[in-house]
Scaffold this motif. Structure first.
Motif, PDB file in Angstrom:
ATOM      1  N   PRO A 164       0.842  -1.197   0.000  1.00  0.00           N
ATOM      2  CA  PRO A 164       0.000   0.000   0.000  1.00  0.00           C
ATOM      3  C   PRO A 164       0.880   1.251   0.000  1.00  0.00           C
ATOM      4  O   PRO A 164       1.865   1.321   0.731  1.00  0.00           O
ATOM      5  N   THR A 165       0.532   2.221  -0.870  1.00  0.00           N
ATOM      6  CA  THR A 165       1.351   3.432  -0.981  1.00  0.00           C
ATOM      7  C   THR A 165       0.564   4.712  -0.723  1.00  0.00           C
ATOM      8  O   THR A 165       1.166   5.742  -0.436  1.00  0.00           O
ATOM      9  N   ALA A 166      -0.729   4.649  -0.851  1.00  0.00           N
ATOM     10  CA  ALA A 166      -1.623   5.775  -0.603  1.00  0.00           C
ATOM     11  C   ALA A 166      -3.018   5.173  -0.458  1.00  0.00           C
ATOM     12  O   ALA A 166      -3.237   4.034  -0.884  1.00  0.00           O
ATOM     13  N   PRO A 167      -3.963   5.903   0.134  1.00  0.00           N
ATOM     14  CA  PRO A 167      -5.307   5.332   0.256  1.00  0.00           C
ATOM     15  C   PRO A 167      -5.845   4.858  -1.096  1.00  0.00           C
ATOM     16  O   PRO A 167      -5.913   5.629  -2.052  1.00  0.00           O
ATOM     17  N   GLY A 168      -6.164   3.564  -1.169  1.00  0.00           N
ATOM     18  CA  GLY A 168      -6.714   2.977  -2.377  1.00  0.00           C
ATOM     19  C   GLY A 168      -5.681   2.507  -3.390  1.00  0.00           C
ATOM     20  O   GLY A 168      -6.029   1.867  -4.365  1.00  0.00           O
ATOM     21  N   PHE A 169      -4.406   2.806  -3.177  1.00  0.00           N
ATOM     22  CA  PHE A 169      -3.350   2.474  -4.132  1.00  0.00           C
ATOM     23  C   PHE A 169      -2.421   1.407  -3.569  1.00  0.00           C
ATOM     24  O   PHE A 169      -1.922   1.536  -2.440  1.00  0.00           O
ATOM     25  N   TYR A 170      -2.165   0.380  -4.386  1.00  0.00           N
ATOM     26  CA  TYR A 170      -1.199  -0.664  -4.047  1.00  0.00           C
ATOM     27  C   TYR A 170      -0.205  -0.786  -5.193  1.00  0.00           C
ATOM     28  O   TYR A 170      -0.598  -0.827  -6.363  1.00  0.00           O
ATOM     29  N   ALA A 197       0.431   7.492 -17.616  1.00  0.00           N
ATOM     30  CA  ALA A 197       1.175   8.725 -17.334  1.00  0.00           C
ATOM     31  C   ALA A 197       0.824   9.297 -15.958  1.00  0.00           C
ATOM     32  O   ALA A 197       1.684   9.878 -15.290  1.00  0.00           O
ATOM     33  N   GLU A 198      -0.429   9.148 -15.533  1.00  0.00           N
ATOM     34  CA  GLU A 198      -0.816   9.658 -14.205  1.00  0.00           C
ATOM     35  C   GLU A 198      -0.073   8.931 -13.088  1.00  0.00           C
ATOM     36  O   GLU A 198       0.370   9.550 -12.124  1.00  0.00           O
ATOM     37  N   ILE A 199       0.043   7.610 -13.213  1.00  0.00           N
ATOM     38  CA  ILE A 199       0.785   6.832 -12.218  1.00  0.00           C
ATOM     39  C   ILE A 199       2.245   7.272 -12.221  1.00  0.00           C
ATOM     40  O   ILE A 199       2.866   7.448 -11.161  1.00  0.00           O
ATOM     41  N   MET A 200       2.815   7.484 -13.410  1.00  0.00           N
ATOM     42  CA  MET A 200       4.202   7.936 -13.492  1.00  0.00           C
ATOM     43  C   MET A 200       4.362   9.274 -12.788  1.00  0.00           C
ATOM     44  O   MET A 200       5.298   9.470 -12.005  1.00  0.00           O
ATOM     45  N   ALA A 201       3.455  10.194 -13.042  1.00  0.00           N
ATOM     46  CA  ALA A 201       3.551  11.521 -12.437  1.00  0.00           C
ATOM     47  C   ALA A 201       3.400  11.454 -10.913  1.00  0.00           C
ATOM     48  O   ALA A 201       4.111  12.152 -10.184  1.00  0.00           O
ATOM     49  N   ARG A 202       2.519  10.606 -10.440  1.00  0.00           N
ATOM     50  CA  ARG A 202       2.252  10.555  -8.997  1.00  0.00           C
ATOM     51  C   ARG A 202       3.294   9.759  -8.222  1.00  0.00           C
ATOM     52  O   ARG A 202       3.686  10.153  -7.127  1.00  0.00           O
ATOM     53  N   PHE A 203       3.739   8.611  -8.774  1.00  0.00           N
ATOM     54  CA  PHE A 203       4.594   7.708  -8.013  1.00  0.00           C
ATOM     55  C   PHE A 203       5.977   7.461  -8.627  1.00  0.00           C
ATOM     56  O   PHE A 203       6.843   6.901  -7.967  1.00  0.00           O
ATOM     57  N   GLY A 204       6.182   7.822  -9.874  1.00  0.00           N
ATOM     58  CA  GLY A 204       7.402   7.475 -10.590  1.00  0.00           C
ATOM     59  C   GLY A 204       8.683   8.055 -10.031  1.00  0.00           C
ATOM     60  O   GLY A 204       9.759   7.522 -10.279  1.00  0.00           O
ATOM     61  N   GLY A 205       8.604   9.127  -9.273  1.00  0.00           N
ATOM     62  CA  GLY A 205       9.805   9.750  -8.723  1.00  0.00           C
ATOM     63  C   GLY A 205      10.420   8.996  -7.569  1.00  0.00           C
ATOM     64  O   GLY A 205      11.486   9.366  -7.087  1.00  0.00           O
ATOM     65  N   GLY A 206       9.786   7.912  -7.128  1.00  0.00           N
ATOM     66  CA  GLY A 206      10.283   7.165  -5.980  1.00  0.00           C
ATOM     67  C   GLY A 206      11.551   6.373  -6.235  1.00  0.00           C
ATOM     68  O   GLY A 206      12.245   5.993  -5.297  1.00  0.00           O
ATOM     69  N   VAL A 264       9.007   3.722 -16.496  1.00  0.00           N
ATOM     70  CA  VAL A 264       7.775   3.088 -16.961  1.00  0.00           C
ATOM     71  C   VAL A 264       6.840   2.928 -15.761  1.00  0.00           C
ATOM     72  O   VAL A 264       7.256   2.451 -14.707  1.00  0.00           O
ATOM     73  N   ALA A 265       5.592   3.352 -15.947  1.00  0.00           N
ATOM     74  CA  ALA A 265       4.561   3.145 -14.924  1.00  0.00           C
ATOM     75  C   ALA A 265       3.368   2.488 -15.608  1.00  0.00           C
ATOM     76  O   ALA A 265       2.998   2.863 -16.726  1.00  0.00           O
ATOM     77  N   MET A 266       2.801   1.509 -14.938  1.00  0.00           N
ATOM     78  CA  MET A 266       1.673   0.775 -15.509  1.00  0.00           C
ATOM     79  C   MET A 266       0.600   0.589 -14.443  1.00  0.00           C
ATOM     80  O   MET A 266       0.903   0.520 -13.256  1.00  0.00           O
ATOM     81  N   ARG A 267      -0.648   0.510 -14.914  1.00  0.00           N
ATOM     82  CA  ARG A 267      -1.793   0.323 -14.026  1.00  0.00           C
ATOM     83  C   ARG A 267      -2.563  -0.893 -14.511  1.00  0.00           C
ATOM     84  O   ARG A 267      -2.690  -1.128 -15.713  1.00  0.00           O
ATOM     85  N   PHE A 268      -3.108  -1.641 -13.562  1.00  0.00           N
ATOM     86  CA  PHE A 268      -3.949  -2.781 -13.915  1.00  0.00           C
ATOM     87  C   PHE A 268      -5.398  -2.368 -13.759  1.00  0.00           C
ATOM     88  O   PHE A 268      -5.783  -1.811 -12.723  1.00  0.00           O
ATOM     89  N   PRO A 269      -6.234  -2.625 -14.761  1.00  0.00           N
ATOM     90  CA  PRO A 269      -7.652  -2.256 -14.679  1.00  0.00           C
ATOM     91  C   PRO A 269      -8.400  -3.189 -13.714  1.00  0.00           C
ATOM     92  O   PRO A 269      -9.199  -4.017 -14.122  1.00  0.00           O
ATOM     93  N   LEU A 270      -8.107  -3.027 -12.456  1.00  0.00           N
ATOM     94  CA  LEU A 270      -8.528  -3.943 -11.402  1.00  0.00           C
ATOM     95  C   LEU A 270     -10.039  -4.095 -11.312  1.00  0.00           C
ATOM     96  O   LEU A 270     -10.565  -5.196 -11.364  1.00  0.00           O
ATOM     97  N   LEU A 324      -4.202  -0.782  -8.715  1.00  0.00           N
ATOM     98  CA  LEU A 324      -2.998  -1.600  -8.666  1.00  0.00           C
ATOM     99  C   LEU A 324      -2.068  -1.081  -9.756  1.00  0.00           C
ATOM    100  O   LEU A 324      -2.474  -0.943 -10.916  1.00  0.00           O
ATOM    101  N   TYR A 325      -0.844  -0.768  -9.371  1.00  0.00           N
ATOM    102  CA  TYR A 325       0.100  -0.219 -10.340  1.00  0.00           C
ATOM    103  C   TYR A 325       1.482  -0.800 -10.096  1.00  0.00           C
ATOM    104  O   TYR A 325       1.739  -1.451  -9.080  1.00  0.00           O
ATOM    105  N   LEU A 326       2.372  -0.544 -11.056  1.00  0.00           N
ATOM    106  CA  LEU A 326       3.765  -0.936 -10.891  1.00  0.00           C
ATOM    107  C   LEU A 326       4.652   0.111 -11.541  1.00  0.00           C
ATOM    108  O   LEU A 326       4.221   0.877 -12.405  1.00  0.00           O
TER     109      LEU A 326
END
Length: 161
Positions: A68-74, A135-144, A150-156, A111-113
């Motif tokens: 878990p990295t933020a509310p609702g995000f894994y 791109a949204e996942i990259m912008a929000r979490f990619g700087g870690g 590369v950032a990817m999201r699964f259509p959970l 769910l993202y990676l």
């Protein structure tokens, strides 16, 4: 091959499998060191999941986590297979098990990676499983991670029957 959940007995395998592949391709970053050295505190105690692929003859050959990295995000993270066991299907088996576990988490909406273009085989595996570049996942979490491009999201939720 069977998928088994984390226990503290497997903490060294979690560390060693991931440290090996990260060090082979990149540099272990401080965040890596923390998560790999403290998987219970960094993942399990925060509501995350770590799974292992166990081969009947070779023991633990792979691992992966949902953190878990933020509310609702894994984040699907620290997924690796021993070099000698690549090509056995362990990565795909682990990935499928982690996606199913994510679907069962009531607080997992996204769910993202995060990865690197240098991990082409892994990206192909993720795309085949249904992950999409985001791109949204990259912008929000990619700087870690310095290595992340590369950032990817699964259509959970859309993937549920």
């Amino acid at each position: 091959m069977r998928i088994i959940p984390y226990t503290d007995v497997f903490a060294p395998a979690f560390h060693d499998i991931n440290a090996a592949w990260i060090s082979d391709m990149f540099v272990l970053e401080p965040h890596d060191e923390h998560v790999l050295s403290h998987p219970r505190a960094a993942i399990i105690d925060k509501g995350g999941i770590i799974l292992f692929a166990e081969h009947p003859e070779h023991g633990i050959i792979g691992t992966g986590a949902l953190m878990p990295t933020a509310p609702g995000f894994y984040e699907l993270t620290k997924m690796g297979v021993l070099a000698a066991a690549r090509g056995t299907g362990a990565g795909g088996t682990l990935l499928g098990a982690l996606i199913e576990r994510a679907r069962g988490l009531p607080d997992c909406d996204t769910l993202y990676l995060l990865t690197s273009r240098r991990c082409a085989a892994a990206i192909h595996l993720y795309e085949r499983a249904g992950f999409v570049h985001d791109a949204e996942i990259m912008a929000r979490f990619g700087g870690g991670y310095a290595r992340c491009d590369v950032a990817m999201r699964f259509p959970l939720r859309d993937a549920r029957p």
